[in-house]
Design a protein around this motif. Structure first.
Motif, PDB file in Angstrom:
ATOM      1  N   ASP A  32       5.557  -9.224   8.387  1.00  0.00           N
ATOM      2  CA  ASP A  32       6.805  -8.594   7.952  1.00  0.00           C
ATOM      3  C   ASP A  32       7.476  -9.333   6.801  1.00  0.00           C
ATOM      4  N   ARG A  33       7.258 -10.639   6.702  1.00  0.00           N
ATOM      5  CA  ARG A  33       7.926 -11.435   5.668  1.00  0.00           C
ATOM      6  C   ARG A  33       7.064 -11.653   4.434  1.00  0.00           C
ATOM      7  N   SER A  34       5.984 -10.907   4.296  1.00  0.00           N
ATOM      8  CA  SER A  34       5.179 -11.021   3.084  1.00  0.00           C
ATOM      9  C   SER A  34       6.022 -10.598   1.885  1.00  0.00           C
ATOM     10  N   GLU A  57      -4.587  -1.036  11.276  1.00  0.00           N
ATOM     11  CA  GLU A  57      -3.168  -0.731  11.065  1.00  0.00           C
ATOM     12  C   GLU A  57      -2.975   0.049   9.768  1.00  0.00           C
ATOM     13  N   VAL A  89       1.300  -1.291   1.204  1.00  0.00           N
ATOM     14  CA  VAL A  89       2.012  -1.285   2.465  1.00  0.00           C
ATOM     15  C   VAL A  89       2.096  -2.706   3.016  1.00  0.00           C
ATOM     16  N   LYS A  90       3.231  -3.009   3.607  1.00  0.00           N
ATOM     17  CA  LYS A  90       3.457  -4.323   4.213  1.00  0.00           C
ATOM     18  C   LYS A  90       3.087  -4.223   5.692  1.00  0.00           C
ATOM     19  N   SER A 106       2.169  -5.394   9.597  1.00  0.00           N
ATOM     20  CA  SER A 106       2.674  -6.384  10.557  1.00  0.00           C
ATOM     21  C   SER A 106       1.579  -7.352  10.982  1.00  0.00           C
ATOM     22  N   LEU A 131       5.646  -2.359   0.603  1.00  0.00           N
ATOM     23  CA  LEU A 131       6.689  -1.483   1.116  1.00  0.00           C
ATOM     24  C   LEU A 131       6.597  -1.411   2.635  1.00  0.00           C
ATOM     25  N   ASN A 132       7.738  -1.438   3.298  1.00  0.00           N
ATOM     26  CA  ASN A 132       7.740  -1.243   4.744  1.00  0.00           C
ATOM     27  C   ASN A 132       7.791   0.256   5.048  1.00  0.00           C
ATOM     28  N   SER A 133       7.811   0.604   6.309  1.00  0.00           N
ATOM     29  CA  SER A 133       7.749   2.013   6.693  1.00  0.00           C
ATOM     30  C   SER A 133       8.955   2.790   6.185  1.00  0.00           C
ATOM     31  N   GLN A 156      10.701   2.183   3.444  1.00  0.00           N
ATOM     32  CA  GLN A 156      10.540   2.397   2.003  1.00  0.00           C
ATOM     33  C   GLN A 156       9.447   3.419   1.702  1.00  0.00           C
ATOM     34  N   TYR A 177      -1.252   4.046   8.684  1.00  0.00           N
ATOM     35  CA  TYR A 177      -0.391   4.444   7.567  1.00  0.00           C
ATOM     36  C   TYR A 177      -1.074   5.523   6.727  1.00  0.00           C
TER      37      TYR A 177
END
Length: 649
Positions: free
Chosen positions: A234-236, A284, A218-219, A221, A240-242, A244, A288
């Motif tokens: 966010d720019r890592s 965080e 997970v990516k 914030s 996967l973002n939320s 995805q 998820y």
């Protein structure tokens, strides 16, 4: 005393008056900070030698590093040498596993810890084998980011309770290898880095009839302090973002394989100096994790990735190459953050996993090298001007030297630079000769040395950099790009210091140059942000050995063949008792023939071409047949020789 025809500058005018009898190992320990960054593995004994400490049968024992060096030389291993200490590697594995175990017991966490070692941090066979063998008692696993690393993991001794974590991009072959591991009964996780990987995994799974064990990266914030902050936020690059993640869930639901999703993974950076960043990231990630559980995923594993920092500087601060937390605090804070987030939702505690590679291997490797020569910026005692009339600017420099003091130091500094530069300009125009320029440079150095004697607190800020500008250059027998590449690439700080003579005062300030003849081939970034390091004057006929500590992470795998300097000699030891150690493994470094083959030269063809050249010289009468034999022998022996400086005398 100054004489226009004959300059006499006594060196002692510029040296401190503290004698060696006023110096001891304790003061050296303070100068180099070894008791702060050494983590009790390294220290200095009363005879001024660096020692390695370990615990055997509950008792602390020590071994002298210079004695190890002598043992290496007796076995034919010349500098530079990478020295690995198996005892330290074992202790690091024990530390992290038992610290998590203690925190789990203390907080009544309802699951276990499973560590995995990321092979990319140090891929050397002897390191990985030792981690697998000693880590078996803790079921310590391996993380693979490529097919080659996965093959290493699969070929290591089997342990059905150990985890293998597959990160990175995965093609069909990569996935099939992992599925075969699952067939063998191993816990092999595929961590999804991108959406496209899921289709590859499901296709191979269907073909082989083997259900995959999936994880998702997970990516977050959450961002972190320090050099590796680009790995977070966010720019890592990976993860996967939320949006995805929802796509993964829907895809698995369509194939009725949501139970295969058993792990949440995140990675905030290789070296996280601030414990608050870690705690925030865990909280965080747990959100998820809860969401995935609520979507129906099986879950059960939380992989926190790497980030457990090494205190390279020994400052215990929130700085890039330090950290503001202990290992125990790290373990407790992670478990507390997980429990505080999951317990209110009545979510079962997952298996905790970390990929703490830097922490595991950094301390276990030392890089040893010797100093070949020193270039300094001292004025010489005797320099003849000749019978010529003295140039006006030379006289001005003499006046500055005579009057410089605390009350006019800035003015004298400015004047000295101006008059020196005027002399250089005249030399370039042909108005003065080489000897006049040399005398001017010598006067300038004398002025700078006199300024250096003034208390730093009394100097203007601009002149506080004078020690750096006048520092000696110590030439080391090594390549930065081959053995310490992170110092050049990312400004990594490693503790560097002599391994002997530490009951003597180090009276020289120095930067360290390597053999590559490259402007970046140097060490000039030391603990505390300093550009120089205090070192001893070289003694005629005596070796002077330095050591870069905490180099076990990444340095062996990021190396570069700059100037065709190859791998250094490698020696592994195991400490067996007080002043007792065994040489466990010995690997000779690359020969010249080896490194030439790495860049697509065939050493045999090179020798044949050189033989033809030498034979032509015989035919042309330039050399005799006896000369031919000697020349070819020299060439052939050179091919077999070490790529670094060899003292063959």
């Amino acid at each position: 005393m100054i004489n226009l025809g004959y300059f006499i500058f006594t060196k002692s005018e510029y040296m401190t008056t503290i004698k060696n009898r006023d110096w001891n190992a304790t003061r050296s320990a303070e100068v180099y900070g070894i008791n702060r960054w050494g983590a009790e593995y390294f220290g200095i004994c009363d005879d001024g030698n660096v020692v390695i400490n370990t615990i055997i049968d509950g008792k602390k024992v020590s071994v002298s590093v210079p004695e190890i060096v002598e043992g290496m030389k007796a076995r034919g291993f010349e500098m530079p040498v990478l020295l690995r200490i198996e005892n330290i590697l074992d202790h690091r594995l024990r530390l992290i596993n038992e610290s998590f175990r203690n925190a789990i017991d203390q907080l009544n966490y309802q699951n276990i810890y499973r560590g995995v070692f990321p092979i990319k941090v140090n891929q050397q066979r002897h390191v990985v084998e030792e981690i697998v063998n000693f880590g078996r008692q803790y079921h310590h696993g391996l993380e693979a980011g490529s097919k080659a690393e996965l093959m290493v993991a699969l070929a290591s001794s089997p342990d059905n309770e150990r985890y293998i974590v597959c990160n990175g991009y995965k093609d069909d072959e990569f996935v099939e290898l992992g599925l075969r591991a699952i067939q063998l009964g191993w816990r092999c996780f595929f961590v999804l880095e991108t959406l496209s990987e899921l289709d590859v995994i499901l296709r191979c799974s269907e073909r082989l009839g083997v259900l995959p064990i999936l994880g998702v990266r997970v990516k977050l914030s959450t961002t972190v302090d320090g050099h590796w902050q680009a790995d977070s936020g966010d720019r890592s690059i990976f993860g996967l973002n939320s949006i995805q993640l929802v796509g993964v869930i829907e895809r698995l639901k369509l194939t009725n394989q949501l139970d295969c999703l058993q792990m949440l993974h995140f990675h905030l950076g290789s070296q996280i100096p601030n414990i608050q960043n870690i705690r925030q990231g865990v909280q965080e990630a747990c959100r998820y994790y809860i969401s995935l559980k609520n979507e129906g995923a099986k879950m059960g594993h939380l992989d926190l990735g790497g980030g457990l920092a090494v205190d390279y500087e020994g400052t215990a601060k929130c700085d890039t190459y330090s950290k503001n937390y202990s290992l125990d605090e790290y373990c407790v804070d992670i478990i507390e953050a997980v429990m505080e987030t999951l317990d209110p939702q009545c979510i079962e505690h997952p298996v905790l996993m970390t990929e703490s590679g830097r922490f595991t291997v950094a301390h276990a490797s030392l890089f040893l090298f010797d100093i070949l020569e020193v270039s300094n910026f001292e004025p010489v005692n005797n320099l003849m001007l000749g019978d010529k009339a003295c140039d006006t600017k030379l006289k001005n420099l003499i006046d500055v030297l005579e009057i410089v003091g605390i009350e006019n130091v800035q003015e004298c500094y400015n004047d000295a630079i101006f008059y020196r530069d005027e002399i250089r300009r005249k030399f370039n125009l042909g108005q003065i000769d080489l000897r006049e320029r040399a005398v001017a440079e010598n006067l300038f150095l004398s002025i700078m040395k006199k300024i250096q004697l003034i208390d730093k607190q009394e100097l203007p800020e601009e002149l506080n950099r004078l020690n750096e500008e006048m520092a000696d250059i110590y030439y080391g027998n090594f390549s930065v790009f081959q053995s310490l590449p992170d110092t050049w690439a990312i400004g990594q700080v490693f503790p560097v210091m002599p391994i002997h003579r530490l009951n003597e005062k180090p009276e020289r300030e120095a930067m360290i140059a390597d053999l590559t003849c490259d402007c970046d081939g140097k060490l000039d970034n030391f603990i505390g942000g300093l550009k120089t390091i205090p070192l001893h004057e070289l003694n005629d006929g005596e070796d002077y050995h330095l050591c870069a500590f905490l180099v076990g992470a990444y340095q062996e795998t990021l190396s570069d063949l700059h100037n065709l300097f190859g791998d250094s000699n490698v020696v592994s030891i195991r400490i067996t008792g007080e002043d007792e150690f065994s040489f466990v493994r010995e690997i000779h470094g690359d020969s010249i023939s080896d490194v030439l083959s790495f860049v697509e030269y065939d050493p045999r063809i090179l020798q044949e071409k050189f033989r033809d050249t030498v034979e032509c010289a015989v035919r042309d009468g330039k050399i005799t047949v006896a000369n031919r034999r000697e020349i070819l022998k020299t060439f052939e022996e050179g091919m077999r020789g070490y790529t670094y400086y060899e003292n063959l005398s």
